[in-house]
Each structure stands twice: as C-alpha cells, then as structure tokens.
Design a protein around this motif. Structure first.
Motif: not given
Length: 97
Positions: A59-63
């Motif tokens: 989630g952090i990487l995609v955001y």
C-alpha cells in the motif's frame, strides 16, 4: 477584510491527485490482502502479521509511486527535504525533477 490568496485551484488539484493515489493504494492493498490468504496460515499470529505487513508495504509503495506519477508538488518537496537531510551536497528546488 481580505485574508489572502488561498490558491483554491492548486489545493483542489492536489486533493484530486491524493484521492486518485489513495484509490490505487486501496485497490492494490485489498487484492494483496486477499491473495496473501492463499500463502500464509491465517490461524496463527505470524500468518496474520505477515499478511498485514505485506499489505501495508505494498500500500505504501503503490501510494508513493502513484504520487510520483501524478507529480504531486508535496512529493517534490519531500524529495528535496530528504535529499537535503541525507546528501552530502546541497540541492535546491530547481535540481529536483
């Protein structure tokens, strides 16, 4: 009395981009969470921990990648601040793409 220029168009533009990045993050995190069920034992603490950790990291990487692709000005400021903090040479805002 006039308070000042709030730059409403700029704020709304950033808000829309943040919402788009958040939706991408939500979609990817949801599917990673669902897929992780097939690979970890959900009856143990370790399995649930791995599923949660994997979901959060994706989630952090995609955001972060979404905000880079959408060219949010806040991300540019963050990159500049991080480079100033950890780099030995000085950077100014014109050098950051």
């Amino acid at each position: 009395r006039k308070i000042g220029d709030f730059k409403i168009k700029e704020i709304l533009g950033s808000l829309v981009k943040i919402l788009i990045a958040s939706i991408f993050m939500l979609i990817f995190a949801y599917f990673i969470r669902q897929a992780a069920v097939n690979f970890v034992d959900m009856q143990t603490f370790l399995g649930i921990f791995i599923q949660t950790l994997l979901t959060c990291l994706v989630g952090i990487l995609v955001y972060f990648l979404s905000t880079l692709l959408l060219k949010l000005p806040e991300v540019k400021s963050l990159k500049l601040a991080l480079l100033k903090q950890f780099a030995k040479t000085e950077y100014d805002e014109s050098e950051i793409n």
